[in-house]
Write an enzyme that holds these catalytic residues in place. Structure first.
Site, short mmCIF file in Angstrom:
data_model
loop_
_atom_site.label_atom_id
_atom_site.label_comp_id
_atom_site.label_asym_id
_atom_site.label_seq_id
_atom_site.Cartn_x
_atom_site.Cartn_y
_atom_site.Cartn_z
N LYS A 182 7.38 5.32 -1.40
CA LYS A 182 7.75 4.06 -0.77
C LYS A 182 9.24 3.82 -0.93
CE LYS A 182 6.23 -0.81 -1.02
NZ LYS A 182 5.26 -1.70 -1.73
N SER A 240 2.93 -4.79 0.98
CA SER A 240 4.18 -4.26 1.47
C SER A 240 4.15 -2.75 1.67
CB SER A 240 5.31 -4.63 0.50
OG SER A 240 5.11 -4.07 -0.78
N SER A 280 0.29 -5.64 -2.82
CA SER A 280 0.92 -4.70 -1.89
C SER A 280 0.35 -3.30 -1.87
CB SER A 280 2.43 -4.63 -2.16
OG SER A 280 3.04 -5.87 -1.90
#
Length: 467
Positions: free
Chosen positions: A81, A156, A180
């Site tokens: 990420k 997220s 997330s």
């Protein structure tokens, strides 16, 4: 844009295998890591234009570590990420407020991640600083859901979820500061476990805050991939303050007392989500567990305090961006959500000591839940996955915050208290979008959650997007 499912599953080296199966094929010499990387790169090219999940690619130079060579997941392609540093690749954190520059060194978690044997092909997109529950942007195109591209992939870790759900890779890094990992897992039909705080290497940014909300982990299509990753990561670094996890390989034999929570104190759960949670409760009872109604001791004050702390994070980013992020940081380019949270915090600044005091008490309150129950079953989200635009940072701030608090009504408790939680793809809504359920347990009890997840997966295998 068509709303047909988008996936890249094909008759190639990756096939429909999960990460555990692919690593076994590599060890047996049936395939080699280069073949797996090549297949993943080809698959990424097939979905990228429709889903837009990739922030930065490193397809000509997949990143591996010496420690990871021959590791449990050796050779399996993956992504990190884009809020964790990987040496040589930019870290953009989903924001237009600063120029993303190549990192000079790996984050400590990156080293732990690579030690499992995974090969990193690039970095995935996230909303600005991971503050939103949908991977949408002020000016850029959003990340889209492979099951229905007009809808959100969650956030997220939305880019990671889109890549795993669409079949580009079987496993991808995610992290979770308010849901997330678990939110995009629910939106995209994946397994997403937020470990206990401290189970994995501490996230560098969140570890400096008054309350550490963020825990790293992975998104996968199978329970055994999540279990294998955690066991492999533990080989690199274990936390002596937590019970050893080891490799969990199947359902447990204990009859568990499970508390059922359908509605949050701040939001009533919608019909399709309620149906999936209640069906899951019935399945658990049929498996021999005791399921009974329960209530979470976290109400509207907790929700307000969490939003206040979220605002503190946005304020801290804006106030320290030039010093801690990049000299080119420009607060005026932050999106509407970050800016609104920052301003709300400034307006409510006198509440901060009380907010921190109450949030710090949450760990003890959370622990008391598990004196009477082994596990809590709840929705991941209070309603089904919204369309793109519903949670856009361009929505009026007050309206957006109302939508977010009515949507993300269950997951933040685990972040504040530090306990583990897992999202599982237990059903679907009309129209085919996945619906997730959430299981929580006491600190250090990831094994219990994984054993229960193995049982649910064996009882009714997850839907596959390619079917």
């Amino acid at each position: 844009m068509t709303d047909e499912r988008v996936h890249a599953f094909a008759d190639d080296a990756l096939g429909a295998h999960d990460a555990v199966a692919l690593a076994a094929l590599v060890r047996a010499g049936t395939v080699n890591p280069r073949e797996l990387v090549g297949a993943a790169v080809d698959r990424a090219a097939r979905v990228d234009g429709a889903l837009l999940p990739v922030a930065h690619a490193s397809y000509d130079r997949p990143r591996i570590s010496r420690e990871g060579i021959g590791g449990p997941l050796w050779g399996v392609p993956t992504y990190l990420k884009d809020n964790v540093d990987l040496r040589g690749l930019p870290t953009g954190m989903g924001s237009e407020a600063f120029p993303a520059r190549p990192a000079r060194r790996n984050a400590r978690f990156t080293d732990q991640f690579l030690a499992t044997g995974l090969a990193v092909l690039g970095k995935t997109r996230l909303p600005e600083f991971g503050l939103n529950a949908s991977t949408e942007f002020a000016t850029a195109q959003p990340v889209r859901n492979p099951w229905k591209p007009s809808h959100s992939a969650g956030a997220s870790s939305g880019g990671a979820a889109a890549l795993v759900a669409s079949g580009v890779v079987p496993i991808a890094h995610a992290n979770d500061g308010g849901g997330s990992i678990r939110i995009p897992a629910a939106c995209c039909g994946l397994v997403g476990l937020k470990p206990t705080r401290g189970r994995l290497v501490t996230n560098a940014q969140s570890g400096k805050l008054p309350i550490d909300l963020v825990t790293d982990g992975v998104l996968t299509r199978s329970v055994r991939d999540t279990a294998a990753f955690l066991a492999a990561a533990e080989r690199h670094r274990s936390n002596p303050a937590l019970p050893p996890l080891g490799l969990v390989e199947g359902p447990g034999e204990r009859r568990l007392r499970i508390g059922l929570v359908v509605d949050s104190p701040t939001a009533r759960t919608d019909g399709p989500t309620r149906r999936v949670v209640e069906e899951t409760a019935a399945r658990l009872e049929a498996m021999g567990h005791l399921v009974e109604p329960a209530a979470l001791p976290f109400g509207e004050e907790f929700s307000r305090d969490f939003v206040s702390y979220w605002g503190y994070i946005a304020w801290a980013v804006a106030a320290t961006g030039r010093l801690l992020i990049d000299p080119g940081f420009r607060a005026g380019r932050l999106d509407g959500l970050t800016t609104g949270l920052r301003r709300r915090f400034q307006a409510e600044f006198p509440r901060t000591p009380g907010v921190l005091r109450r949030l710090r008490r949450a760990e003890g309150v959370y622990a008391r839940i598990f004196r009477t129950h082994d596990v809590i079953l709840s929705p991941v989200l209070a309603h089904t996955t919204p369309p793109i635009g519903h949670l856009s940072p361009n929505v009026d701030f007050d309206e957006l915050m109302d939508r977010l608090t009515r949507y993300v009504a269950f997951t933040p408790v685990n972040n504040v208290a530090g306990g583990p939680g897992i999202a599982l793809p237990a059903g679907s809504a009309p129209g085919g979008l996945p619906v997730g359920v959430h299981l929580s347990a006491a600190h250090g009890q990831e094994r219990l959650l994984l054993e229960l997840a193995f049982g649910l997966e064996a009882d009714r295998p997850w839907r596959r997007i390619q079917d």
